[in-house]
Design a protein around this motif. Sequence first.
Motif, PDB file in Angstrom:
ATOM      1  N   ASN A 173     -10.937   4.617   1.304  1.00 23.50           N
ATOM      2  CA  ASN A 173     -10.519   3.383   1.968  1.00 23.50           C
ATOM      3  C   ASN A 173      -9.555   2.624   1.071  1.00 23.50           C
ATOM      4  O   ASN A 173      -9.264   3.040  -0.054  1.00 23.50           O
ATOM      5  N   ASN A 218      -8.312  10.394   6.041  1.00 23.75           N
ATOM      6  CA  ASN A 218      -9.505  10.419   6.883  1.00 23.75           C
ATOM      7  C   ASN A 218      -9.220  10.817   8.332  1.00 23.75           C
ATOM      8  O   ASN A 218     -10.139  11.152   9.074  1.00 23.75           O
ATOM      9  N   SER A 219      -7.970  10.747   8.750  1.00 18.08           N
ATOM     10  CA  SER A 219      -7.642  10.807  10.172  1.00 18.08           C
ATOM     11  C   SER A 219      -7.241  12.211  10.625  1.00 18.08           C
ATOM     12  O   SER A 219      -6.372  12.844  10.026  1.00 18.08           O
ATOM     13  N   HIS A 233      -6.364   2.264   1.069  1.00 22.42           N
ATOM     14  CA  HIS A 233      -5.216   3.021   0.568  1.00 22.42           C
ATOM     15  C   HIS A 233      -4.068   3.114   1.569  1.00 22.42           C
ATOM     16  O   HIS A 233      -3.065   3.771   1.269  1.00 22.42           O
ATOM     17  N   ILE A 234      -4.183   2.496   2.745  1.00 20.22           N
ATOM     18  CA  ILE A 234      -3.115   2.646   3.733  1.00 20.22           C
ATOM     19  C   ILE A 234      -2.573   1.289   4.195  1.00 20.22           C
ATOM     20  O   ILE A 234      -3.295   0.283   4.214  1.00 20.22           O
ATOM     21  N   GLN A 243      -1.790  -0.598   7.266  1.00 16.31           N
ATOM     22  CA  GLN A 243      -2.181  -0.547   8.673  1.00 16.31           C
ATOM     23  C   GLN A 243      -1.890  -1.907   9.292  1.00 16.31           C
ATOM     24  O   GLN A 243      -2.477  -2.913   8.891  1.00 16.31           O
ATOM     25  N   ASP A 257      -3.152   9.004   6.710  1.00 19.22           N
ATOM     26  CA  ASP A 257      -4.501   8.685   6.255  1.00 19.22           C
ATOM     27  C   ASP A 257      -5.306   9.968   6.076  1.00 19.22           C
ATOM     28  O   ASP A 257      -5.454  10.757   7.012  1.00 19.22           O
ATOM     29  N   GLY A 273      -3.673  13.189   6.339  1.00 20.64           N
ATOM     30  CA  GLY A 273      -2.869  12.635   5.262  1.00 20.64           C
ATOM     31  C   GLY A 273      -1.800  13.535   4.699  1.00 20.64           C
ATOM     32  O   GLY A 273      -1.137  13.164   3.709  1.00 20.64           O
ATOM     33  N   LYS A 320       0.821  -1.217   0.000  1.00 15.80           N
ATOM     34  CA  LYS A 320       0.000   0.000   0.000  1.00 15.80           C
ATOM     35  C   LYS A 320       0.853   1.265   0.000  1.00 15.80           C
ATOM     36  O   LYS A 320       0.409   2.309  -0.466  1.00 15.80           O
ATOM     37  N   SER A 347      -0.174   5.899   4.034  1.00 13.39           N
ATOM     38  CA  SER A 347      -0.762   5.708   2.705  1.00 13.39           C
ATOM     39  C   SER A 347       0.299   5.608   1.617  1.00 13.39           C
ATOM     40  O   SER A 347       0.133   4.852   0.663  1.00 13.39           O
TER      41      SER A 347
END
Length: 569
Positions: free
Chosen positions: A354, A389-390, A356-357, A359, A387, A414, A334, A441
């Motif tokens: 989603n 989203n984070s 894309h990372i 983890q 990320d 991100g 990833k 990511s």
Amino acid sequence: MNLNKSITGGVLDLCNDEVIFAEDDFNVENSFFENKYHGSKILVLAPHQDDEINVAGAMILNLKKARAEIFVAFTTNGDFEIDAKIRSNEANTSLAILGIKPDHIIFLGYGDTFNNTGKPHIFNAQTPTTSPANHNETYSAGDFTDYAFKKRGTHSSYTRQNFFNDLKDLILEIQADVIFCVDFDKHADHRTLSLIFEEVIAEILKTENNNYKPEIYKKFAYANSFTAIRDFYSDNLLETKRPSTVTTESYDFDIIDRANYSWFNRVRFPIVESCWKTLIAKNPLARAIFAHKSQRNEWNALGILNSDEIFFERRTDNLIYCAEIKTTSGDGEKVRDFHIINTDNVDVSPPIFNNHIWQPDQNDTEKILHINWKCIQQIEQIKIYGDINSDAETQLKISLDNNFDSEFKLPRFGRPYIFNFDEKIFASQVEIKILNEGGISEIEIFSEAEPQRVIKPFIKITIEDNFVYEYFVPENVNRLEFEIYKFHIDKPVEFSVSDGVIYCRDDKFILKFDGDNVTIRAEIAGESDIFDQIKISRKSKLFFKKLQFEQLIERSQIHLRRKFKFLRD
């Protein structure tokens, strides 16, 4: 020299597709326009016919004038509501205005869709799907043959894998030095091309002994062009504005200043002389827009036409593609899939990012990613993205086998953490450990922070962040603040001015002048071949009233043309 000439001519015939270039010499120059790209190949990737202008219309004009060889490829036939023959003919007409011949226009021939049509989108099609136009394989229409049939003698059924294969074949066949591609817009077809293009690039870069590393620029065809703020009619050309979820149509998620989409670091290119006036008459880019008659794009032209054309750059000289990746858990690939963002559903709005990372598993107590090369690498810059989203700050530790190590926190949403080494370092191993929660990511490792690019460095004078060419001010103005935009060059600038004085205050330059016409020339210190020269002209109230009157007439014509076209249809 008659500067009033631009506003005293006849009213624009919006149906006239003839290209007329500006004839006046405004004593405006920039080294960007003196560079020649003979022998360089350019590829523009657009999902629909008219997106070639939204993605890179101004750069097509720029680079064609600089003698580059330009290819334009459409992934769909544009057949959602309009017949493919009509759309392809319009594309040929439009691109002819920009100087592109039919043998450099490519149609992959896939179905034009929209979000949530009720049929499986090709992005998720593991087996052949049927488009809204009731096609299930690529097809030819009008004067064009779809790419698959031209290349292999068979059409490609509508599957994700075939879309990927055709796009990859095309990219490797052309081997363009520079690629302009649509970015992650709201439209499902735009998202599909953006994401699958990135997957194609990742696969090419991972190929053993690969030497093909194109220069890549991506653009939001909607938010930064097609549905951008319609502010063309002003006293001077304005910049492409930062989109807003409140004021920008189709901008359903504020992605700017997340991940790699730093507005401050956006790439800005100037526009050719024939597009400098704030009147559509004689503007070839406007004429190219109007050639897509079925799309009723006239009103959108007022948002497309700006003083700059902006992109977000993606580098392909990343050393991680020739390394071995190992992790204590999770999918380490990833971090080098070329996806800083991704989704498994291109239809949903706003988007859900989603897949894309990297983890690590929850029970992984080590959370380590190893990057290993067979031989020692020279490293000058490392970028690590979190990320999108984070809003939490993931804490990491990086260690190299040259005894360098550092603990740091990834920025929120991100955005990248960047290591710039003052002196180049050498290493054959990099270890990254996640110290709390979160993921990564993408990782970019470069041997040079600023590599040589096909598109050469340049500078541009800006006023209120607008790229300036010929700039009109009221006759009582005798002071202006300006700044310098630099494209991949970070050296001091020297100035000369024809009638006035320039001084610096708080990182801004201030011009004081008395004359009615002032020329400012900026040059990179010690590199006089990188320069920008603009002209400031003081104008009477009558000049601005005449300009506004001409603009009002043009705006009325556009409105009437759209109204009559709607009634005819």
